[in-house]
Design a protein around this motif. Structure first.
Motif, short mmCIF file in Angstrom:
data_model
loop_
_atom_site.label_atom_id
_atom_site.label_comp_id
_atom_site.label_asym_id
_atom_site.label_seq_id
_atom_site.Cartn_x
_atom_site.Cartn_y
_atom_site.Cartn_z
N ALA A 64 3.96 1.11 12.87
CA ALA A 64 3.01 0.79 12.28
C ALA A 64 2.92 1.31 10.83
O ALA A 64 2.32 0.56 10.05
CB ALA A 64 1.98 1.09 13.15
N GLU A 65 3.28 2.30 10.69
CA GLU A 65 2.78 2.99 9.39
C GLU A 65 4.13 2.59 8.54
O GLU A 65 4.46 2.60 7.23
CB GLU A 65 3.50 4.55 9.60
CG GLU A 65 3.35 5.84 8.49
CD GLU A 65 3.50 6.96 8.76
OE1 GLU A 65 4.34 8.26 7.59
OE2 GLU A 65 3.52 7.32 9.86
N ALA A 66 5.56 2.25 9.16
CA ALA A 66 6.95 1.93 7.88
C ALA A 66 6.22 0.20 7.39
O ALA A 66 6.55 0.09 6.39
CB ALA A 66 7.80 1.84 9.02
N GLU A 67 5.61 -0.26 8.54
CA GLU A 67 4.59 -2.05 7.93
C GLU A 67 3.75 -1.53 6.59
O GLU A 67 4.72 -2.23 6.14
CB GLU A 67 4.43 -2.60 9.22
CG GLU A 67 4.70 -4.28 8.84
CD GLU A 67 3.67 -4.74 9.62
OE1 GLU A 67 3.52 -5.87 9.80
OE2 GLU A 67 3.04 -4.25 10.67
N GLU A 68 3.19 -0.72 7.51
CA GLU A 68 2.08 -0.56 5.71
C GLU A 68 2.48 0.20 4.88
O GLU A 68 2.30 -0.72 3.60
CB GLU A 68 0.48 0.76 7.03
CG GLU A 68 -0.34 0.38 5.80
CD GLU A 68 -1.04 1.80 6.16
OE1 GLU A 68 -1.42 2.22 5.69
OE2 GLU A 68 -1.36 2.58 7.80
N GLY A 69 3.58 1.11 4.90
CA GLY A 69 4.35 1.57 3.30
C GLY A 69 5.18 0.24 3.08
O GLY A 69 5.51 0.04 1.71
N LEU A 70 5.78 -0.67 3.67
CA LEU A 70 6.51 -1.50 2.83
C LEU A 70 5.69 -2.66 2.48
O LEU A 70 5.92 -3.14 0.99
CB LEU A 70 7.59 -1.75 3.83
CG LEU A 70 8.69 -1.01 4.20
CD1 LEU A 70 9.48 -1.41 5.95
CD2 LEU A 70 9.79 -0.81 3.46
N ARG A 71 4.73 -3.26 3.48
CA ARG A 71 3.53 -3.82 2.41
C ARG A 71 3.03 -3.60 1.61
O ARG A 71 2.20 -4.44 0.42
CB ARG A 71 2.53 -4.09 3.98
CG ARG A 71 2.74 -5.21 4.71
CD ARG A 71 3.83 -6.09 4.64
NE ARG A 71 3.85 -6.58 6.32
CZ ARG A 71 4.59 -8.03 6.24
NH1 ARG A 71 4.69 -9.46 5.18
NH2 ARG A 71 4.89 -8.81 7.76
N ASP A 72 2.89 -1.74 0.90
CA ASP A 72 1.88 -1.88 0.37
C ASP A 72 3.30 -2.17 -1.62
O ASP A 72 2.56 -2.07 -2.17
CB ASP A 72 1.52 -0.14 0.07
CG ASP A 72 0.56 0.26 1.01
OD1 ASP A 72 0.04 -0.74 1.40
OD2 ASP A 72 0.11 1.49 1.70
N ALA A 73 4.38 -1.99 -1.08
CA ALA A 73 5.31 -1.48 -1.85
C ALA A 73 4.99 -3.25 -3.03
O ALA A 73 4.80 -3.96 -3.37
CB ALA A 73 6.25 -0.90 -1.44
N LEU A 74 5.02 -3.99 -1.42
CA LEU A 74 5.55 -5.66 -2.15
C LEU A 74 3.56 -6.50 -2.58
O LEU A 74 4.14 -6.90 -3.37
CB LEU A 74 5.65 -6.00 -0.25
CG LEU A 74 6.10 -6.55 0.56
CD1 LEU A 74 6.56 -6.66 1.33
CD2 LEU A 74 8.12 -6.70 -0.50
N ALA A 75 2.80 -5.23 -2.05
CA ALA A 75 1.64 -5.93 -2.90
C ALA A 75 1.66 -5.30 -4.48
O ALA A 75 0.63 -5.42 -5.41
CB ALA A 75 0.66 -4.73 -2.23
N LEU A 76 3.06 -4.88 -5.15
CA LEU A 76 2.52 -4.49 -6.47
C LEU A 76 3.56 -5.58 -7.08
O LEU A 76 2.92 -5.41 -8.32
CB LEU A 76 3.36 -2.95 -6.22
CG LEU A 76 3.18 -1.69 -5.42
CD1 LEU A 76 4.20 -0.79 -6.14
CD2 LEU A 76 1.84 -1.15 -6.79
#
Length: 1001
Positions: free
Chosen positions: A82-94
């Motif tokens: 869950a934490e990994a998905e959130e961090g990776l989605r934050d990266a894509l949101a840039l």
């Protein structure tokens, strides 16, 4: 950024008239732009280039993006989905749109490509994390869009297949695979990757590892996994036999010896692998494949599986007993040992199993065999053929892999079930028959097999029915092979350990005078044999290997012999083996040393078979050449016992052949060379293994051989090894022999032999107290090792040079040399040799008060000692730990540590002497309880301990160790006389002179 780089990137091939001026103009414009915004000084010219100064308020989104991805992937690897998905989605949101839009030129194109790929892989990683937390249904639309945008990306396609499967949409998942396969074929002429193929098969068969269709994916960390062992979970789905699988798991859980028995091809190995992979009870499972093992090789195979092959010992350590080490290891582990293919080594396997059951109460043993072991306590588990309905499922699964248009629902058809009934439900027979669905329908396969069955019933009425069935299928499959496929199958049958993809690529199909050379690519032919289930592939650290089931290999060998092709195939196999070891020997003193070590380890069973074949067919001189060339490999790989056994067997066969020959036959120069190096390696490996008397016998034969030889090269290297042997045997006149040997070999092609000479010379000089000469000869060894590019000899000479430096107090120089040696040995995977260098570094740490560093090193060495069951390393670590504890005034704890080493029957006498001396130093004579301590061992009184230490010291063989202990003993005796009630921690002595390194390392 340098000006030249900027010019190249800005103008490229459009060369400016005056590029330097043109660049300056652009930089002036940039400075003006910054100044207009009140940011003067942001652009500086430095060292022929320009530097952009960043402020604390600047934000570089690319760096931020990459940091998010790095942290997300680390979290994903740790299982925090869950934490990994959130961090990776934050990266894509840039991302706010196309990257570097409107920027042209090859520099921007390259950066754009890199960032786009990074974004895509991050997107796929985020989807992986989302799938793990049960979001399959939510991700289907996102994945569909991703696959539509990038239709050739197999990872995205595989994720979509898996998501659909978890939503209960299996048909759609299979359709996604078919579309991808067709696209790859039409666009690129390629087939799907093995990973995508494996997922396709898993979905077809409802592989439990995927989880239930329509349910949450089965998390990898939720699947039972053993923490130890070497068991490789089988690829692909396990079909049918649910009741049998459950029963076998239950038997393994409650019995100590279970043997699965049944005829070849019935599926004993696959069933056992599946049962062991599903146990999940925390026991370590070690799989020991005996198909490649020769006579008396079961114990060595078990030791290799457990990682206990290394058998080198120090000068004052007794030779290691392989069975004793295995028993010591298993007593400390909850272990399941699985011996596969026992039928050809039944007696030896039974002896080993019986001993293990008697001495290792926590060990469970599972065996697969065509016959029982007939050992007390054995429970037989007969493996019956599959029921026709289950066999039909296996047929349909295998057929759909060969021909994707084959509908798996046909497993329910009467004609498929009837065919499988006629095949007696033997899995191998079913898979071989299914391999022909690309060309034949099920009725056509049945009809052609029927003809074979009729022939066999007439010809082999006395053979068991199941044997006749499998033979019929094998005969039919073999008859349908092309000439090239039959040739390759026969060639591969001689290789009990299979064939690497490199050897397959280099191979040329055999031909005769009447038949032109076949130019067919053997690799292509092997692929066709894989499709027909006659050959299978195994992935290793160095790539793919092709292997055969033992039943198929035995059949192919019988066909070779029946067709009269066996002798010529054996000739080619022998030629390959000699060429392989010759090539490997050339590659050893080179940067590819680690690669060739692994390759020889992979091919060792094939090379053993080749050597035995040479001996059986009166080519014992060839066997001598092969085994003598492998000596260095056995030393590097730490498989001294295996090397000694193989060299001894070959030498015995050679001696027998010489005695049986009529008349006096003078050996050829090549034969003289091989024979000499057989003696060199038998002497050296026996010395390393602690069998010094045996080594001396081979040294004598070596001297007789090279002195009588006509080979001129032996006149050069002969004195080298004789000088080494003289030093090992404590003979007289070492220095003169070393000097004479070096004068003869310097400037020749025999650089490796010269390194060995100077290493031994350095050690001799250090023993004699001549540290300058010791350093000089070690440095020559380092120089020559670098010239020939041999990592192992380099590490040995670095160690010797470090020993010389430390002996005169140059501790920093020693640390640097030993650290470099550690790095080399760690990269080679030489665990035991690395550990002894790490001990030296820990010794320096203790002497300099670097306790945390010492503790970290000792913990690593302790782990290696446990893995290798090295009594010497374990005692050496304990002694240094005891010194650290005493230095911290934790005398009771240090006494406990030293007393364990002192009282242990497995402690070598040099380690025991150090522990005893340390006990006497830590326990003051005035303490009365030291004489009456409950459970104390012999010599609890410090005076008695010191007397025993003196006796042990006198028995030591290694001069440096004997001298170091003598110094410690004299120093302690003097201090105790001066201050009889004071404890004397040894840590104060580790950094003084003369050096006592040899006592601890």
């Amino acid at each position: 950024m340098q000006s030249e780089t900027l010019i190249d990137e800005l103008w490229g091939e459009r060369a400016a008239r005056n590029p330097v001026n043109a660049l300056q103009v652009q930089m002036t414009k940039l400075r003006t732009s910054f100044a207009a915004r009140g940011e003067e000084g942001r652009l500086e010219m430095q060292s022929g280039g320009y530097r952009l100064i960043l402020s604390e308020h600047d934000r570089i989104d690319i760096v931020e993006f990459e940091n998010h991805i790095r942290r997300g992937r680390e979290t994903l690897g740790q299982g925090n989905y869950a934490e990994a998905e959130e961090g990776l989605r934050d990266a894509l949101a840039l991302w706010r749109g196309p990257v570097l839009q409107d920027m042209t030129g090859f520099v921007f194109d390259a950066a754009r490509t890199r960032l786009e790929e990074l974004r895509l892989t991050a997107h796929e990683d985020a989807i992986t994390a989302g799938m793990k937390v049960g979001k399959a249904e939510d991700l289907v639309a996102e994945l569909s869009h991703l696959v539509a945008e990038h239709p050739l990306r197999e990872r995205s396609r595989g994720q979509l297949m898996l998501a659909l499967y978890h939503c209960g949409r299996q048909a759609e998942a299979l359709e996604v695979f078919r579309n991808g396969r067709n696209l790859l074929d039409s666009e690129l002429g390629l087939t799907p990757s093995p990973e995508l193929d494996a997922l396709h098969v898993a979905i077809l068969s409802h592989d439990p590892a995927l989880g239930k269709p329509g349910g949450r994916p089965r998390d990898a960390q939720q699947v039972p996994r053993t923490t130890e062992g070497n068991l490789a979970v089988p690829l692909g789905a396990f079909v049918g036999r649910a009741d049998m699988l459950r029963s076998l798991r239950e038997e393994i859980g409650r019995r100590r010896l279970v043997t699965t028995v049944g005829p070849g091809g019935v599926g004993k190995t696959r069933l056992t692998l599946e049962a062991l992979s599903q146990l999940g009870d925390g026991a370590g499972v070690w799989w020991i494949d005996l198909v490649t093992v020769g006579k008396d090789g079961v114990l060595s195979a078990l030791a290799a599986a457990l990682g206990l092959s290394e058998s080198s010992v120090t000068a004052d350590q007794r030779p290691l007993n392989p069975l004793e080490r295995i028993v010591s290891y298993l007593r400390e582990h909850n272990a399941i040992l699985a011996f596969d293919n026992c039928e050809h080594v039944l007696d030896e396997t039974a002896l080993v199993v019986r001993k293990l059951l008697e001495t290792c109460p926590s060990a469970t043993i599972v065996a697969t065999s065509r016959e029982p072991l007939n050992t007390a306590g054995e429970v037989l588990f007969p493996v019956e053929p599959m029921a026709p309905e289950e066999a039909a499922q296996l047929f349909a699964l295998r057929a759909s892999m060969i021909n994707p248009s084959f509908d798996q629902e046909t497993a329910k058809d009467r004609e498929v079930i009837e065919l499988c009934r006629r095949l007696d439900g033997i899995p191998l027979a079913v898979e071989l028959a299914a391999a022909h669905v690309r060309l034949l329908s099920v009725p056509e396969i049945d009809r052609r097999l029927n003809d074979r069955f009729a022939l066999l019933v007439k010809g082999e009425r006395t053979a068991p029915k199941r044997h006749r069935t499998l033979r019929a299928v094998l005969d039919w499959s073999y008859a349908l092979l092309s000439a090239s496929e039959q040739l390759v199958l026969g060639e591969l049958a001689l290789r009990v350990a299979g064939c690497s993809i490199e050897d397959a690529e280099k191979a040329v199909l055999p031909h005769s005078e009447s038949q032109p050379e076949d130019t067919t690519d053997p690799l292509l032919v092997l692929g066709q044999l894989v499709d027909k289930s006659l050959v299978f592939t195994v992935r290793t650290a160095d790539g793919t290997r092709f292997q055969m089931l033992e039943t198929v290999r035995e059949y192919a060998l019988a066909q070779l012999e029946a067709e009269g092709n066996l002798p010529s195939a054996q000739d080619r196999f022998i030629a390959w083996s000699l060429g392989f070891v010759r090539q490997g020997h050339k590659g050893m003193p080179a940067p590819e040393q680690a690669y060739w070590s692994r390759r020889v380890a992979e091919e060792s069973a094939n090379l053993r078979v080749a050597s035995e074949l040479m001996t059986r067919t009166a080519r014992v001189t060839d066997a001598l050449r092969l085994e003598s060339t492998l000596g260095y490999f056995w030393y590097i790989l730490g498989r001294e016992e295996e090397g000694i056994d193989r060299l001894t067997r070959t030498l015995d066969a050679y001696d027998t052949a010489v005695r049986a020959s009529s008349g006096h036959r003078r050996p050829t120069p090549e034969e003289e060379w091989a024979l000499s190096y057989v003696f060199v390696w038998l002497a050296w490996l026996n010395h390393v293994a602690g069998r010094h008397d045996m080594a001396l016998k081979y040294e004598e034969r070596y001297g007789d051989t090279w002195r009588r030889a006509s080979n001129p090269d032996l006149a050069v290297v002969g004195p080298v090894w004789e000088a080494l042997h003289a030093r090992l045997a404590a003979g007289e006149g070492w220095e003169a022999r070393f000097a004479a040997a070096d004068a003869g070999i310097v400037g020749t092609e025999f650089g490796w032999d010269r390194v060995a000479l100077h290493y031994a010379w350095s050690t001799y000089c250090l023993h004699a107290g001549d540290t300058d000469a010791a350093r000089e000869h070690a440095l020559i060894g380092i120089e020559v090792s670098k010239a020939i590019d041999d990592p192992i000899t380099l590490s040995v000479c670095l160690t010797a040079c470090g020993d010389a430096e430390e002996s005169v107090g140059e501790r920093e120089a020693a640390r640097e040399l030993w650290s470099e040696a550690c790095d080399v040995l760690r990269s080679m995977g030489a665990r035991s040799r690395w550990a002894y260098r790490a001990l030296r570094l820990a010794f320096l740490d203790v002497g300099e008060g670097l306790i945390d560093s010492a503790d970290e090193r000792l913990t690593e060495v302790e782990r290696v000692a446990a893995e290798l069951v090295s009594y010497d390393l374990r005692a050496a670590v304990a002694n240094l730990r005891g010194v650290v504890l005493a230095g911290q005034a934790r005398f009771d704890e240090s006494e406990t540590v030293f007393r364990e080493v002192w009282s242990s029957p497995t402690s070598p006498r040099n380690r025991k002497a150090v522990a005893g001396l340390a006990l006497a130093a830590c326990v003051p004579p005035s303490r009365p309880e030291s004489r009456e301590r409950p459970g104390s061992s012999e010599g609890a009184d410090p005076s008695g301990i010191l007397g025993e230490v003196g006796r042990l010291t006198d028995l030591l063989v290694e001069p440096l160790t004997r001298n170091a202990l003598g110094c410690l003993l004299a120093d302690l005796t003097e201090r105790r006389q001066a201050e009889p009630t004071r404890r004397h921690p040894l840590h104060e002595r580790l950094s003084d002179s003369p050096s006592v390194l040899a006592a601890f390392c």
